[in-house]
Motif scaffolding. Structure first.
Motif: not given
Length: 125
Positions: A42-43, A45-47, A49-50, A67, A85-86, A88-89
């Motif tokens: 999940e982290a 995936e966040h990276t 997208v970011l 979102r 997002l940052q 959350n990550r």
């Protein structure tokens, strides 16, 4: 003089209790490892997208993006979404670090249990 409630003398575990405890340790370690894997993915995936949104943030911070929040697709701007997002990550990474410490402690506890109960694995050829 020792009383029946004296807990300083540990009663030896039965074979069944040892087997149940061993299985519980294995299940706990497997569960922790699975959760760490899920959160690391999940982290990541966040990276991913970011990295895409940071390019848009530099060029068009007011650009529209969507979102998914609790199963609902919400319209926001890139400028609004990137900080969330940052955060959350970073939170996910902290949880992963905590779980990693927990799994290390559980592995150490498991090793002590195996040593105390003279458990050795037999590898079949």
């Amino acid at each position: 003089m020792s009383t029946p409630k004296d807990k300083s003398i540990a009663q030896p575990l039965s074979d069944q209790e040892i087997q149940q405890t061993y299985s519980r340790f294995q299940n706990d370690l497997q569960t922790l490892a699975g959760k760490i894997g899920e959160l690391e993915q999940e982290a990541e995936e966040h990276t991913l997208v970011l990295s895409t949104l940071n390019e848009a943030l530099a060029e068009e911070p007011d650009r529209k993006c969507f979102r998914l929040i609790g199963g609902v697709l919400v319209e926001r701007t890139v400028g609004d979404v990137v900080p969330a997002l940052q955060t959350n990550r970073d939170g996910i990474k902290k949880v992963v670090a905590t779980l990693t410490e927990q799994i290390k402690a559980k592995e150490e506890e498991f090793d002590n249990f195996k040593r105390e109960n003279n458990i050795r694995l037999i590898h079949k050829a």
